[in-house]
Design a protein around this motif. Structure first.
Motif, PDB file in Angstrom:
ATOM      1  N   SER A   1       0.876  -1.170   0.000  1.00 42.20           N
ATOM      2  CA  SER A   1       0.000   0.000   0.000  1.00 42.20           C
ATOM      3  C   SER A   1       0.916   1.223   0.000  1.00 42.20           C
ATOM      4  O   SER A   1       2.137   1.088  -0.077  1.00 42.20           O
ATOM      5  CB  SER A   1      -0.930  -0.009   1.214  1.00 42.20           C
ATOM      6  N   LEU A   2       0.315   2.395   0.094  1.00 37.48           N
ATOM      7  CA  LEU A   2       1.106   3.626   0.104  1.00 37.48           C
ATOM      8  C   LEU A   2       0.915   4.369   1.416  1.00 37.48           C
ATOM      9  O   LEU A   2      -0.192   4.404   1.957  1.00 37.48           O
ATOM     10  CB  LEU A   2       0.687   4.545  -1.046  1.00 37.48           C
ATOM     11  N   CYS A   3       1.985   5.006   1.893  1.00 33.10           N
ATOM     12  CA  CYS A   3       1.871   5.890   3.039  1.00 33.10           C
ATOM     13  C   CYS A   3       0.977   7.060   2.632  1.00 33.10           C
ATOM     14  O   CYS A   3       1.201   7.675   1.584  1.00 33.10           O
ATOM     15  CB  CYS A   3       3.247   6.399   3.459  1.00 33.10           C
ATOM     16  N   PRO A   4      -0.043   7.386   3.438  1.00 33.64           N
ATOM     17  CA  PRO A   4      -0.955   8.453   3.033  1.00 33.64           C
ATOM     18  C   PRO A   4      -0.325   9.849   3.078  1.00 33.64           C
ATOM     19  O   PRO A   4      -0.859  10.775   2.472  1.00 33.64           O
ATOM     20  CB  PRO A   4      -2.095   8.346   4.049  1.00 33.64           C
ATOM     21  N   LEU A   5       0.817   9.999   3.735  1.00 27.04           N
ATOM     22  CA  LEU A   5       1.458  11.310   3.825  1.00 27.04           C
ATOM     23  C   LEU A   5       2.599  11.481   2.836  1.00 27.04           C
ATOM     24  O   LEU A   5       2.717  12.513   2.184  1.00 27.04           O
ATOM     25  CB  LEU A   5       1.954  11.559   5.247  1.00 27.04           C
ATOM     26  N   THR A   6       3.446  10.449   2.717  1.00 30.59           N
ATOM     27  CA  THR A   6       4.625  10.588   1.868  1.00 30.59           C
ATOM     28  C   THR A   6       4.442   9.965   0.484  1.00 30.59           C
ATOM     29  O   THR A   6       5.209  10.253  -0.428  1.00 30.59           O
ATOM     30  CB  THR A   6       5.854   9.913   2.523  1.00 30.59           C
ATOM     31  N   GLY A   7       3.460   9.054   0.347  1.00 26.88           N
ATOM     32  CA  GLY A   7       3.271   8.348  -0.908  1.00 26.88           C
ATOM     33  C   GLY A   7       4.268   7.225  -1.120  1.00 26.88           C
ATOM     34  O   GLY A   7       4.247   6.576  -2.160  1.00 26.88           O
ATOM     35  N   GLN A   8       5.144   6.990  -0.143  1.00 25.62           N
ATOM     36  CA  GLN A   8       6.119   5.901  -0.269  1.00 25.62           C
ATOM     37  C   GLN A   8       5.424   4.552  -0.065  1.00 25.62           C
ATOM     38  O   GLN A   8       4.449   4.455   0.671  1.00 25.62           O
ATOM     39  CB  GLN A   8       7.238   6.073   0.758  1.00 25.62           C
ATOM     40  N   PRO A   9       5.947   3.512  -0.699  1.00 27.07           N
ATOM     41  CA  PRO A   9       5.315   2.203  -0.557  1.00 27.07           C
ATOM     42  C   PRO A   9       5.556   1.594   0.826  1.00 27.07           C
ATOM     43  O   PRO A   9       6.614   1.767   1.419  1.00 27.07           O
ATOM     44  CB  PRO A   9       5.990   1.370  -1.646  1.00 27.07           C
ATOM     45  N   ASP A  10       4.545   0.912   1.312  1.00 25.29           N
ATOM     46  CA  ASP A  10       4.635   0.119   2.528  1.00 25.29           C
ATOM     47  C   ASP A  10       4.392  -1.331   2.138  1.00 25.29           C
ATOM     48  O   ASP A  10       3.562  -1.619   1.270  1.00 25.29           O
ATOM     49  CB  ASP A  10       3.571   0.562   3.544  1.00 25.29           C
ATOM     50  N   PHE A  11       5.107  -2.236   2.782  1.00 28.86           N
ATOM     51  CA  PHE A  11       5.042  -3.653   2.441  1.00 28.86           C
ATOM     52  C   PHE A  11       4.635  -4.452   3.671  1.00 28.86           C
ATOM     53  O   PHE A  11       5.067  -4.143   4.789  1.00 28.86           O
ATOM     54  CB  PHE A  11       6.404  -4.145   1.954  1.00 28.86           C
ATOM     55  N   ALA A  12       3.838  -5.490   3.446  1.00 31.65           N
ATOM     56  CA  ALA A  12       3.391  -6.331   4.554  1.00 31.65           C
ATOM     57  C   ALA A  12       3.261  -7.778   4.104  1.00 31.65           C
ATOM     58  O   ALA A  12       3.125  -8.085   2.921  1.00 31.65           O
ATOM     59  CB  ALA A  12       2.051  -5.842   5.092  1.00 31.65           C
ATOM     60  N   HIS A  13       3.292  -8.645   5.092  1.00 30.68           N
ATOM     61  CA  HIS A  13       2.979 -10.065   4.945  1.00 30.68           C
ATOM     62  C   HIS A  13       1.627 -10.233   5.635  1.00 30.68           C
ATOM     63  O   HIS A  13       1.537 -10.085   6.850  1.00 30.68           O
ATOM     64  CB  HIS A  13       4.071 -10.871   5.645  1.00 30.68           C
ATOM     65  N   ILE A  14       0.580 -10.476   4.856  1.00 28.81           N
ATOM     66  CA  ILE A  14      -0.784 -10.556   5.390  1.00 28.81           C
ATOM     67  C   ILE A  14      -1.199 -12.019   5.490  1.00 28.81           C
ATOM     68  O   ILE A  14      -1.047 -12.781   4.535  1.00 28.81           O
ATOM     69  CB  ILE A  14      -1.791  -9.809   4.483  1.00 28.81           C
ATOM     70  N   MET A  15      -1.720 -12.396   6.645  1.00 24.31           N
ATOM     71  CA  MET A  15      -2.261 -13.744   6.870  1.00 24.31           C
ATOM     72  C   MET A  15      -3.741 -13.601   7.194  1.00 24.31           C
ATOM     73  O   MET A  15      -4.108 -12.843   8.097  1.00 24.31           O
ATOM     74  CB  MET A  15      -1.556 -14.430   8.032  1.00 24.31           C
ATOM     75  N   ILE A  16      -4.572 -14.320   6.468  1.00 25.63           N
ATOM     76  CA  ILE A  16      -6.021 -14.314   6.685  1.00 25.63           C
ATOM     77  C   ILE A  16      -6.440 -15.734   7.024  1.00 25.63           C
ATOM     78  O   ILE A  16      -6.220 -16.655   6.235  1.00 25.63           O
ATOM     79  CB  ILE A  16      -6.768 -13.841   5.417  1.00 25.63           C
ATOM     80  N   ASP A  17      -7.017 -15.911   8.195  1.00 22.15           N
ATOM     81  CA  ASP A  17      -7.549 -17.207   8.620  1.00 22.15           C
ATOM     82  C   ASP A  17      -9.041 -17.044   8.865  1.00 22.15           C
ATOM     83  O   ASP A  17      -9.461 -16.063   9.488  1.00 22.15           O
ATOM     84  CB  ASP A  17      -6.915 -17.658   9.943  1.00 22.15           C
ATOM     85  N   TYR A  18      -9.846 -18.005   8.381  1.00 23.97           N
ATOM     86  CA  TYR A  18     -11.264 -17.960   8.729  1.00 23.97           C
ATOM     87  C   TYR A  18     -11.873 -19.352   8.753  1.00 23.97           C
ATOM     88  O   TYR A  18     -11.401 -20.271   8.096  1.00 23.97           O
ATOM     89  CB  TYR A  18     -12.049 -17.011   7.824  1.00 23.97           C
ATOM     90  N   VAL A  19     -12.911 -19.488   9.578  1.00 25.01           N
ATOM     91  CA  VAL A  19     -13.714 -20.702   9.658  1.00 25.01           C
ATOM     92  C   VAL A  19     -15.027 -20.368   8.955  1.00 25.01           C
ATOM     93  O   VAL A  19     -15.812 -19.557   9.448  1.00 25.01           O
ATOM     94  CB  VAL A  19     -13.957 -21.125  11.124  1.00 25.01           C
ATOM     95  N   PRO A  20     -15.263 -20.946   7.763  1.00 27.56           N
ATOM     96  CA  PRO A  20     -16.458 -20.597   7.005  1.00 27.56           C
ATOM     97  C   PRO A  20     -17.734 -21.082   7.686  1.00 27.56           C
ATOM     98  O   PRO A  20     -17.725 -22.079   8.409  1.00 27.56           O
ATOM     99  CB  PRO A  20     -16.276 -21.319   5.671  1.00 27.56           C
ATOM    100  N   LYS A  21     -18.795 -20.353   7.423  1.00 29.23           N
ATOM    101  CA  LYS A  21     -20.133 -20.805   7.791  1.00 29.23           C
ATOM    102  C   LYS A  21     -20.820 -21.232   6.499  1.00 29.23           C
ATOM    103  O   LYS A  21     -20.810 -22.397   6.156  1.00 29.23           O
ATOM    104  CB  LYS A  21     -20.891 -19.690   8.506  1.00 29.23           C
ATOM    105  N   ASP A  22     -21.377 -20.274   5.770  1.00 31.65           N
ATOM    106  CA  ASP A  22     -22.099 -20.590   4.532  1.00 31.65           C
ATOM    107  C   ASP A  22     -21.328 -20.249   3.263  1.00 31.65           C
ATOM    108  O   ASP A  22     -21.699 -20.689   2.184  1.00 31.65           O
ATOM    109  CB  ASP A  22     -23.431 -19.830   4.496  1.00 31.65           C
ATOM    110  N   TRP A  23     -20.257 -19.421   3.389  1.00 31.72           N
ATOM    111  CA  TRP A  23     -19.602 -18.883   2.206  1.00 31.72           C
ATOM    112  C   TRP A  23     -18.085 -19.020   2.257  1.00 31.72           C
ATOM    113  O   TRP A  23     -17.485 -18.976   3.329  1.00 31.72           O
ATOM    114  CB  TRP A  23     -19.924 -17.389   2.061  1.00 31.72           C
ATOM    115  N   LEU A  24     -17.492 -19.110   1.068  1.00 34.38           N
ATOM    116  CA  LEU A  24     -16.052 -19.027   0.870  1.00 34.38           C
ATOM    117  C   LEU A  24     -15.773 -17.798   0.018  1.00 34.38           C
ATOM    118  O   LEU A  24     -16.551 -17.470  -0.883  1.00 34.38           O
ATOM    119  CB  LEU A  24     -15.519 -20.252   0.117  1.00 34.38           C
ATOM    120  N   VAL A  25     -14.645 -17.124   0.272  1.00 32.35           N
ATOM    121  CA  VAL A  25     -14.269 -16.026  -0.604  1.00 32.35           C
ATOM    122  C   VAL A  25     -13.677 -16.614  -1.878  1.00 32.35           C
ATOM    123  O   VAL A  25     -12.929 -17.606  -1.837  1.00 32.35           O
ATOM    124  CB  VAL A  25     -13.293 -15.034   0.081  1.00 32.35           C
TER     125      VAL A  25
END
Length: 153
Positions: A49-73
């Motif tokens: 994503s971008l820093c909202p003030l400087t516009g420089q890029p920000d980098f992340a390692h995103i982990m998403i865990d979920y237990v579905p009920k009725d739906w999957l993304v």
């Protein structure tokens, strides 16, 4: 058993990267294993994503865990949604929580958590964690496996 893919607009189609997360269309499919409880994990080790003030890029390692009920993304729509942050200016916390809230609202899962491990700029890593409620006690939910910052790699 086949998964109902009626109504999907991006899977199997040439789809441009959305300009902003608000423009991204997250899609879902019915959970094909009614009554079965399991954990789904998505790993996005090159999130930007971008820093909202400087516009420089920000980098992340995103982990998403979920237990579905009725739906999957639907995974292509999730990739496009995450990619739409590349030109989006927001603080780490806002990006991380926005991802979790959009998925919660779309899927209405039994449980969902986001671990957002941001790489440092200015010498300070920021890690953001968000979840919908207590971790289900009777589920095996592995550690996200991202160590505290020591020159992550």
């Amino acid at each position: 058993m086949s998964t109902d893919v009626t109504g999907l607009t991006q899977l199997g189609q040439a789809t441009d990267l959305p300009n902003a997360p608000e423009d991204a269309v997250l899609e879902r499919v019915p959970q094909p294993r009614e009554g079965e409880r399991y954990l789904v994990r998505f790993t996005a080790p090159e999130f930007t994503s971008l820093c909202p003030l400087t516009g420089q890029p920000d980098f992340a390692h995103i982990m998403i865990d979920y237990v579905p009920k009725d739906w999957l993304v639907e995974s292509k729509s999730l990739k496009l949604f995450l990619g739409s942050f590349r030109n989006h200016g927001a603080f780490h916390e806002d990006c991380s929580v926005m991802i979790g809230q959009r998925l919660r609202d779309l899927l209405e899962p039994e449980w969902l958590r986001i671990g957002a491990y941001w790489y440092p700029r200015g010498g300070i890593p920021i890690d953001v964690f968000w979840q919908t409620g207590p971790q289900p006690a009777d589920m095996w939910i592995p550690d996200q496996g991202v160590p505290p910052y020591r020159g992550r790699g």
